[in-house]
Motif scaffolding. Sequence first.
Motif, PDB file in Angstrom:
ATOM      1  N   LEU A  26       0.811  -1.216   0.000  1.00 46.59           N
ATOM      2  CA  LEU A  26       0.000   0.000   0.000  1.00 46.59           C
ATOM      3  C   LEU A  26       0.845   1.268   0.000  1.00 46.59           C
ATOM      4  O   LEU A  26       0.506   2.239  -0.671  1.00 46.59           O
ATOM      5  N   MET A  27       1.910   1.275   0.775  1.00 49.25           N
ATOM      6  CA  MET A  27       2.747   2.471   0.876  1.00 49.25           C
ATOM      7  C   MET A  27       4.064   2.134   1.574  1.00 49.25           C
ATOM      8  O   MET A  27       4.241   1.019   2.067  1.00 49.25           O
ATOM      9  N   LEU A  28       4.947   3.124   1.596  1.00 49.96           N
ATOM     10  CA  LEU A  28       6.197   3.034   2.346  1.00 49.96           C
ATOM     11  C   LEU A  28       6.283   4.259   3.244  1.00 49.96           C
ATOM     12  O   LEU A  28       6.047   5.383   2.794  1.00 49.96           O
ATOM     13  N   GLY A  29       6.568   4.033   4.511  1.00 53.90           N
ATOM     14  CA  GLY A  29       6.763   5.132   5.443  1.00 53.90           C
ATOM     15  C   GLY A  29       8.023   4.881   6.249  1.00 53.90           C
ATOM     16  O   GLY A  29       8.746   3.902   6.016  1.00 53.90           O
ATOM     17  N   TYR A  30       8.285   5.766   7.214  1.00 55.89           N
ATOM     18  CA  TYR A  30       9.464   5.622   8.064  1.00 55.89           C
ATOM     19  C   TYR A  30       9.045   5.668   9.530  1.00 55.89           C
ATOM     20  O   TYR A  30       8.140   6.415   9.909  1.00 55.89           O
ATOM     21  N   MET A  31       9.700   4.853  10.318  1.00 55.78           N
ATOM     22  CA  MET A  31       9.407   4.789  11.745  1.00 55.78           C
ATOM     23  C   MET A  31      10.675   5.015  12.557  1.00 55.78           C
ATOM     24  O   MET A  31      11.766   4.610  12.149  1.00 55.78           O
ATOM     25  N   ASN A  32      10.480   5.637  13.712  1.00 50.44           N
ATOM     26  CA  ASN A  32      11.530   5.655  14.724  1.00 50.44           C
ATOM     27  C   ASN A  32      11.014   4.827  15.903  1.00 50.44           C
ATOM     28  O   ASN A  32       9.899   4.281  15.846  1.00 50.44           O
ATOM     29  N   ALA A  33      11.789   4.746  16.944  1.00 46.91           N
ATOM     30  CA  ALA A  33      11.396   3.904  18.079  1.00 46.91           C
ATOM     31  C   ALA A  33      10.079   4.374  18.693  1.00 46.91           C
ATOM     32  O   ALA A  33       9.237   3.568  19.097  1.00 46.91           O
ATOM     33  N   GLU A  34       9.863   5.686  18.730  1.00 46.38           N
ATOM     34  CA  GLU A  34       8.652   6.235  19.338  1.00 46.38           C
ATOM     35  C   GLU A  34       7.406   5.923  18.508  1.00 46.38           C
ATOM     36  O   GLU A  34       6.361   5.543  19.040  1.00 46.38           O
ATOM     37  N   SER A  35       7.509   6.077  17.195  1.00 45.76           N
ATOM     38  CA  SER A  35       6.337   5.789  16.339  1.00 45.76           C
ATOM     39  C   SER A  35       6.040   4.289  16.319  1.00 45.76           C
ATOM     40  O   SER A  35       4.873   3.880  16.258  1.00 45.76           O
ATOM     41  N   TYR A  36       7.093   3.482  16.391  1.00 40.97           N
ATOM     42  CA  TYR A  36       6.903   2.028  16.472  1.00 40.97           C
ATOM     43  C   TYR A  36       6.129   1.669  17.743  1.00 40.97           C
ATOM     44  O   TYR A  36       5.168   0.902  17.701  1.00 40.97           O
ATOM     45  N   GLN A  37       6.525   2.239  18.859  1.00 39.05           N
ATOM     46  CA  GLN A  37       5.851   1.936  20.121  1.00 39.05           C
ATOM     47  C   GLN A  37       4.406   2.430  20.108  1.00 39.05           C
ATOM     48  O   GLN A  37       3.503   1.742  20.594  1.00 39.05           O
ATOM     49  N   LYS A  38       4.181   3.593  19.529  1.00 39.53           N
ATOM     50  CA  LYS A  38       2.813   4.118  19.453  1.00 39.53           C
ATOM     51  C   LYS A  38       1.944   3.218  18.582  1.00 39.53           C
ATOM     52  O   LYS A  38       0.761   3.006  18.866  1.00 39.53           O
ATOM     53  N   THR A  39       2.528   2.682  17.516  1.00 41.69           N
ATOM     54  CA  THR A  39       1.806   1.742  16.653  1.00 41.69           C
ATOM     55  C   THR A  39       1.367   0.527  17.465  1.00 41.69           C
ATOM     56  O   THR A  39       0.219   0.089  17.358  1.00 41.69           O
ATOM     57  N   LEU A  40       2.261   0.004  18.269  1.00 41.94           N
ATOM     58  CA  LEU A  40       1.926  -1.153  19.105  1.00 41.94           C
ATOM     59  C   LEU A  40       0.845  -0.799  20.131  1.00 41.94           C
ATOM     60  O   LEU A  40      -0.087  -1.577  20.366  1.00 41.94           O
ATOM     61  N   ASP A  41       0.967   0.381  20.734  1.00 40.48           N
ATOM     62  CA  ASP A  41       0.038   0.782  21.792  1.00 40.48           C
ATOM     63  C   ASP A  41      -1.375   1.048  21.266  1.00 40.48           C
ATOM     64  O   ASP A  41      -2.363   0.688  21.902  1.00 40.48           O
ATOM     65  N   THR A  42      -1.461   1.694  20.095  1.00 43.53           N
ATOM     66  CA  THR A  42      -2.777   2.111  19.574  1.00 43.53           C
ATOM     67  C   THR A  42      -3.359   1.121  18.568  1.00 43.53           C
ATOM     68  O   THR A  42      -4.536   1.193  18.244  1.00 43.53           O
ATOM     69  N   GLN A  43      -2.489   0.233  18.034  1.00 39.86           N
ATOM     70  CA  GLN A  43      -2.877  -0.709  16.978  1.00 39.86           C
ATOM     71  C   GLN A  43      -3.252   0.007  15.680  1.00 39.86           C
ATOM     72  O   GLN A  43      -3.933  -0.541  14.826  1.00 39.86           O
ATOM     73  N   LYS A  44      -2.822   1.274  15.550  1.00 42.22           N
ATOM     74  CA  LYS A  44      -2.981   2.043  14.318  1.00 42.22           C
ATOM     75  C   LYS A  44      -1.580   2.489  13.895  1.00 42.22           C
ATOM     76  O   LYS A  44      -0.809   3.007  14.714  1.00 42.22           O
ATOM     77  N   VAL A  45      -1.240   2.269  12.631  1.00 43.78           N
ATOM     78  CA  VAL A  45       0.127   2.517  12.177  1.00 43.78           C
ATOM     79  C   VAL A  45       0.464   3.998  12.274  1.00 43.78           C
ATOM     80  O   VAL A  45      -0.264   4.860  11.766  1.00 43.78           O
ATOM     81  N   THR A  46       1.575   4.262  12.950  1.00 45.19           N
ATOM     82  CA  THR A  46       2.069   5.624  13.144  1.00 45.19           C
ATOM     83  C   THR A  46       3.496   5.700  12.617  1.00 45.19           C
ATOM     84  O   THR A  46       4.320   4.827  12.888  1.00 45.19           O
ATOM     85  N   PHE A  47       3.758   6.751  11.846  1.00 45.00           N
ATOM     86  CA  PHE A  47       5.068   6.964  11.257  1.00 45.00           C
ATOM     87  C   PHE A  47       5.734   8.185  11.903  1.00 45.00           C
ATOM     88  O   PHE A  47       5.088   8.942  12.627  1.00 45.00           O
TER      89      PHE A  47
END
Length: 199
Positions: A26-47
């Motif tokens: 679907l797409m390509l984005g970039y993550m850092n450690a904080e956005s990765y953790q937020k993705t896990l916490d919210t279950q919504k992909v955060t970049f």
Amino acid sequence: MNIDFSKSAHGLIPAIIQDSETKSVLMLGYMNAESYQKTLDTQKVTFFSRSKQRLWTKGEESGNFLNLVDIKNDCDNDTLLIQVKPEGPTCHTGSDTCWQEANNQEYGFLSKLEKTITVRRENADSEKSYVASLFEKGINKIAQKVGEEAVEVVIEAKDDNDDLFLNESADLLFHYLILLQAKGFHLNDVVNILKGRQK
């Protein structure tokens, strides 16, 4: 999961976003450690948005969220494959993907075969095309052909000739795809019925 965010000067790693069902990228984005953790916490992909220089949850403005299904790390621990269930189109242009492609379920060669059947039907020259000639003869002839091929599969299943069994199976599947189109359906319609029966 051992993710190495240090390989980039800015602590960013690529995140490839893939539909968990269709397997479309679907797409390509970039993550850092904080956005990765937020993705896990919210279950919504955060970049981490490089242009906005902040965390950015896909869909925070449009409502087209990417709901997390699974995350895989690559062999070098510096690229993520994130499987999602998208809500609406992924691209800001309104397209399903950032490559302006439809996010449809594909079945490899079978999908290609379906498209070939469609082309032969639409460019009907029954003198040159077996498929076109079947469509010209109508639904009864197509249904009869499927019945004949089904009987041949059953007969060959009772014998020990695997080659004949597989060839008759291929004939049955081919004619069934033709019958589906003659009735106005495609393989996806049948797959969706099967998915609905899952418990």
